[in-house]
Design an enzyme around this catalytic site. Sequence first.
Site, PDB file in Angstrom:
ATOM      1  N   ARG A  45      12.872 -23.115  22.777  1.00 53.70           N
ATOM      2  CA  ARG A  45      13.214 -22.240  23.905  1.00 53.70           C
ATOM      3  C   ARG A  45      14.685 -22.479  24.234  1.00 53.70           C
ATOM      4  NH1 ARG A  45      15.167 -25.997  26.280  1.00 53.70           N
ATOM      5  NH2 ARG A  45      15.485 -24.606  28.020  1.00 53.70           N
ATOM      6  N   GLY A  46      15.204 -21.667  25.188  1.00 54.70           N
ATOM      7  CA  GLY A  46      16.638 -21.722  25.476  1.00 54.70           C
ATOM      8  C   GLY A  46      17.297 -20.613  24.679  1.00 54.70           C
ATOM      9  N   ASP A 234      20.537 -16.749  30.236  1.00 57.16           N
ATOM     10  CA  ASP A 234      19.737 -16.066  29.207  1.00 57.16           C
ATOM     11  C   ASP A 234      20.294 -14.699  28.860  1.00 57.16           C
ATOM     12  OD1 ASP A 234      17.797 -18.081  30.528  1.00 57.16           O
ATOM     13  OD2 ASP A 234      17.061 -17.623  28.524  1.00 57.16           O
TER      14      ASP A 234
HETATM   15  O1  MRU Z   1      12.253 -20.149  29.309  1.00 55.63           O
HETATM   16  P1  MRU Z   1      13.358 -20.927  28.666  1.00 55.63           P
HETATM   17  O2  MRU Z   1      13.104 -22.395  28.651  1.00 55.63           O
HETATM   18  O3  MRU Z   1      13.706 -20.383  27.311  1.00 55.63           O
HETATM   19  O4  MRU Z   1      14.593 -20.687  29.615  1.00 55.63           O
HETATM   20  C1  MRU Z   1      15.799 -21.297  29.299  1.00 55.63           C
HETATM   21  C2  MRU Z   1      16.853 -21.105  30.314  1.00 55.63           C
HETATM   22  O5  MRU Z   1      16.689 -20.433  31.304  1.00 55.63           O
HETATM   23  C3  MRU Z   1      18.191 -21.718  30.001  1.00 55.63           C
HETATM   24  O6  MRU Z   1      18.851 -22.089  31.164  1.00 55.63           O
HETATM   25  C4  MRU Z   1      19.058 -20.699  29.246  1.00 55.63           C
HETATM   26  O7  MRU Z   1      18.369 -20.194  28.149  1.00 55.63           O
HETATM   27  C5  MRU Z   1      20.335 -21.278  28.803  1.00 55.63           C
HETATM   28  S1  MRU Z   1      20.137 -22.410  27.487  1.00 55.63           S
HETATM   29  C6  MRU Z   1      21.660 -22.886  26.927  1.00 55.63           C
END
Ligand code: MRU
Length: 346
Positions: A45-46, A234
């Site tokens: 994720r991220g 995101d």
């Molecule tokens: O649901 P996730 O864990 O994928 O969400 C991730 C985030 O909101 C992060 O802050 C974002 O992707 C930035 S990662 C460098």
Amino acid sequence: MIPTIEWKNGRVFMIDQRKLPFEEVFVEHTCYKNVADSIKKMVIRGAPAIGVAAAMGVALGISNLDDSENDPGGIFNEIIRVLGGTRPTAVNLFWALEEMKKVFKTHQTDIRLLKEKILEKALEIKNNDEKINRDIGKIGEIVLKKGDTVLTHCNAGSLATAGYGTALGVIRSANSSGKNISVIAGETRPFLQGARLTVWEMQKENIPVTLITDSMAGYLMSKGDIDLVIVGADRIALNGDTANKIGTYSIAVLTKFHNIPFYVAAPLSTIDPDSKSGLEIPIEERPGSEVRNFHGSQITPSNTQVYNPAFDITPFELITGIITENGIIRTDPEKKIKNMLKKKEY
Ligand code: MRU
């Protein structure tokens, strides 16, 4: 640093982020459908890491084609459709798929060369991501002074990228310049990316980190315990409005009241020029079970109705600056974003 995602011997390996920090287990993928499933289930994720995973998923799908395949178009479109249907907010996913489409278009008539070029592109996206994060770190650390305490939300670290991280990259860079930054990690309900992942990453590098639950941020700010906030993103709209993990907007509102700088750190691939403002950014809704349960334990009757948006939008007016690999956007987001995207080369 433990790799988030790797291509080894024609397979894709990811550390299973659902199991961290208690188990360091790698999941092996031999098929693009498994990669899509891992993105959906948040093994990885991220936003930047999702982009890299999608690119590697395409490479895996194409590498599994028979060398005698003379019409790979149908399967290629299916690979893109399946990977593109995994998580709707993280724009790096769609950005990476667009990059793969360009390679496919150029080389689709020669299947062996196509396999080589598609893999080359996926690895380039991965390697560039880490390099870009290091640039973001160098550029961004200017906003931090020696001894600052930084609140971050979710995990925008090495695990959320191909390495080093965006928001945590800025902190890493400042600490390698001897600034002794301490981190406050918001727990990040419901998936606990802050408690499980940010804390794990910081502890591995002996960066001082204190965990709080999400609702404690305002109290700490009122006591003067937080000097600055840095989060990842995101998807960033053309006007600078930023989608990030649910809870980010509340923190940004709190910083305004307490006069605390609020920064977003993200690569240019997180900017979506097709979204004019935050209103156009699709917000992923995740299963209610994630809220009905807390790390495996049920906390409410099973029939409780739940609303579980995974992200929220922070308007640009609450953002002090967006730290990118090309500089910090503090004013005129639309103009600056357009200029930066024009110069971008991959
Ligand atoms: O649901 P996730 O864990 O994928 O969400 C991730 C985030 O909101 C992060 O802050 C974002 O992707 C930035 S990662 C460098």
